[in-house]
Design an enzyme around this catalytic site. Structure first.
Site, mmCIF file in Angstrom:
data_model
loop_
_atom_site.group_PDB
_atom_site.id
_atom_site.type_symbol
_atom_site.label_atom_id
_atom_site.label_comp_id
_atom_site.label_asym_id
_atom_site.label_seq_id
_atom_site.Cartn_x
_atom_site.Cartn_y
_atom_site.Cartn_z
ATOM 1 N N HIS A 48 34.105 58.598 23.556
ATOM 2 C CA HIS A 48 34.968 57.509 23.069
ATOM 3 C C HIS A 48 35.866 56.955 24.171
ATOM 4 O O HIS A 48 36.951 56.453 23.897
ATOM 5 C CB HIS A 48 35.838 57.972 21.894
ATOM 6 C CG HIS A 48 35.048 58.677 20.824
ATOM 7 N ND1 HIS A 48 34.489 58.021 19.755
ATOM 8 C CD2 HIS A 48 34.688 59.973 20.699
ATOM 9 C CE1 HIS A 48 33.844 58.890 18.998
ATOM 10 N NE2 HIS A 48 33.945 60.082 19.552
ATOM 11 N N GLU B 83 28.689 43.123 37.305
ATOM 12 C CA GLU B 83 28.934 42.311 36.109
ATOM 13 C C GLU B 83 27.704 41.476 35.751
ATOM 14 O O GLU B 83 27.370 41.307 34.572
ATOM 15 C CB GLU B 83 30.142 41.391 36.327
ATOM 16 C CG GLU B 83 31.460 42.145 36.342
ATOM 17 C CD GLU B 83 32.637 41.291 36.799
ATOM 18 O OE1 GLU B 83 33.759 41.590 36.408
ATOM 19 O OE2 GLU B 83 32.442 40.337 37.562
ATOM 20 N N LYS C 275 41.858 40.384 45.692
ATOM 21 C CA LYS C 275 40.845 40.793 44.721
ATOM 22 C C LYS C 275 39.548 41.309 45.349
ATOM 23 O O LYS C 275 39.086 40.813 46.368
ATOM 24 C CB LYS C 275 40.503 39.623 43.785
ATOM 25 C CG LYS C 275 41.580 39.262 42.788
ATOM 26 C CD LYS C 275 42.021 40.424 41.894
ATOM 27 C CE LYS C 275 41.028 40.818 40.855
ATOM 28 N NZ LYS C 275 40.891 39.844 39.791
ATOM 29 N N SER D 47 38.666 36.399 45.229
ATOM 30 C CA SER D 47 39.086 35.386 44.269
ATOM 31 C C SER D 47 39.510 34.155 45.053
ATOM 32 O O SER D 47 39.967 34.264 46.189
ATOM 33 C CB SER D 47 40.263 35.933 43.455
ATOM 34 O OG SER D 47 41.104 34.875 43.043
#
Ligand code: ARG
Length: 492
Positions: free
Chosen positions: A142, A276, A269, A263
């Protein structure tokens, strides 16, 4: 769409099929010659013309002007050597069996490539596992800290998932590598063609016998895309963990510079875009599967143009799966690990609570359910563990809870401070999990060894499949060369 005709084109898929389609033509012509269905001189002209056409130039320039790749090749052939000769190539054949054969040929190569990529990923994961037999980390259920484990155990879990992907794809390969050629439109042909011969020349394992089945079926495409869907699911889960683990909250890993982006506004970043996109494209592959299932559903036998619409989805899913596996391989290979943080986090969240309950069972003979409750009391109500007060306080609290619950002290039933210390120790808690499949070192080493042996065996299997195909296509090329050369000899 510029013209009405553009609507029926399937150019990208046809570009993909072109080289396979040329092979099919050559094998068919060689066989027609061997069966005495077309004459030597005609065969020579056809093969020579096909050889000249077999180029990327054709794919870029001629292909787009025709209805499909099969029509393009035949039309250009006829333009080159005239209809009287060129028009003989399509004897005893239809575009229906031709396209089914070309898809299987093109797909077969892609599958061998993907299987090799999957094996490389397995090998990288095994290497990482081997390097991390001592790397302690929290295991999750979980997404909550659950029990401590070892990073090698985590990597091995993925290795095994990808080993099953290997098996699934290998199985799909067997279903793909059969030849529909010779089925013609669906009813076979009255010409005495030799289906076994073309199958052999093209490196197929056997003939897809029933000529109606041969042109109608695309279940092999559904099988292959479902293999991809499973594979991508596994990749997406690994991608997701890498994304999470590289966040400041986890700080377990650093994704290598080639696989992050910056970024446009935030200079600091390091975004894990590659992982992704693996995660996102998994959805695209599921979409391909759903599309192909929907296209094939309730389609009457035999050929319908609907089937053309399957191929682009197959191609998209193939391209995504192939590239995703190889991107993931490099991401994992270059992943930097923050072992200190993993070890630190393994301590957080009472991850050895299960082992403490197990120890109480082993030492005092109370049931597991009772021990579970007592440790839950210790964690929820007690203060000793939370405040890190030392083992004697922990045992005192446990005694208080057990007196309340069962009227007996655990220490009176054999639970010692030493046993409690041992239970709460991360390393020894992991080492106790030494049964088959557990994270104890000995077991990890055994699993790594066994998986290396398996991988070597699997690599050999892929090698032999590839070799068989290569040999058949070499033989076909030789046969084409021999048959195409006759006229040159005769001319002299
Ligand atoms: N391009 C077609 C396909 O991919 C080839 C078959 C055409 N056959 C036909 N009967 N129209 O399916």
């Amino acid at each position: 769409m510029k013209t009405r005709k553009d609507y029926i084109l399937s150019l990208d898929a046809d570009r993909w099929l072109f080289h396979a389609d040329m092979l099919v033509d050559k094998a068919h012509v060689v066989m027609l010659k061997e069966r005495g269905i077309i004459k030597k001189q005609d065969v020579v002209k056809i093969l020579n013309c096909l050889n000249k056409m077999d180029s990327d130039y054709f794919v870029d320039h001629a292909l787009p002007s025709y209805e499909d790749v099969h029509t393009a090749i035949e039309s250009v052939l006829i333009k080159g050597i005239g209809e009287e000769v060129g028009g003989k190539m399509h004897t005893g054949r239809s575009r229906n069996d031709k396209v089914a054969t070309s898809i299987r040929l093109a797909l077969r190569d892609e599958l061998l490539g993907i299987i090799r990529n999957v094996n490389e990923l397995r090998s990288v994961l095994l290497k990482k596992a081997n390097e991390n037999i001592d790397t302690v980390m929290p295991g999750y259920t979980h997404l909550q800290h659950a029990q401590p484990t070892i990073l090698a155990h985590h990597f091995l879990a993925y290795t095994d998932a990808f080993a099953r992907d290997f098996l699934r794809i290998m199985h799909a390969y067997e279903l793909v590598n059969v030849s529909p050629l010779g089925a013609a439109a669906f009813a076979s042909t009255g010409f005495q063609i030799d289906r076994e011969r073309t199958a052999k020349l093209l490196g197929f394992d056997s003939v897809l016998e029933n000529s109606m089945d041969a042109v109608s079926s695309r279940d092999f495409a559904i099988d292959v895309i479902s293999c991809y869907a499973n594979l991508m699911t596994n990749l997406s889960r690994l991608a997701e963990e890498i994304i999470l683990w590289s966040s400041s909250e986890f700080n377990f890993v650093r994704v290598s510079v080639e696989y992050v982006t910056g970024s446009s506004i935030m200079p600091q970043k390091r975004n894990p875009d590659y992982a992704e996109l693996i995660r996102a494209r998994t959805g695209t592959v599921y979409g391909c599967l759903m599309s192909v299932l929907s296209i094939c559903k309730a389609l009457p036998y035999s050929y319908n143009r609907d089937l053309q619409e399957v191929t682009p989805h197959l191609l998209t899913a193939t391209n995504i799966s192939a590239s995703s596996v190889s991107v993931m391989k490099s991401i994992v290979e270059k992943l930097e690990l923050n072992k200190e943080e993993m070890a630190k986090q393994a301590q957080v969240g009472f991850t050895t609570a299960t082992e403490l309950a197990d120890t109480i069972v082993r030492e005092t003979g109370v049931s597991f359910r009772t021990a579970h409750k007592l440790v839950a009391d210790l964690v929820n109500e007690g203060v000793a563990l939370k405040a890190n007060r030392g083992v004697s306080e922990v045992l005192n609290e446990l005694d208080a809870f057990s007196t309340r619950a069962i009227g007996k002290k655990l220490s009176a039933r054999g639970l010692t401070e030493k046993k409690v210390t041992d239970a709460l120790n991360i390393a020894s808690s992991i080492e106790k999990r030494n049964i088959k499949g557990g994270p104890a070192k000995r077991e990890l080493r055994r699993m790594i060894r066994a998986r290396k042996t398996n991988l070597e065996k699997d690599d050999k299997l892929v090698g032999s499949k590839g070799e068989k195909v290569r040999k058949s296509l070499d033989d076909l090329a030789k046969e084409v060369k021999r048959k195409a050369r006759i006229i040159n000899v005769m001319k002299r």
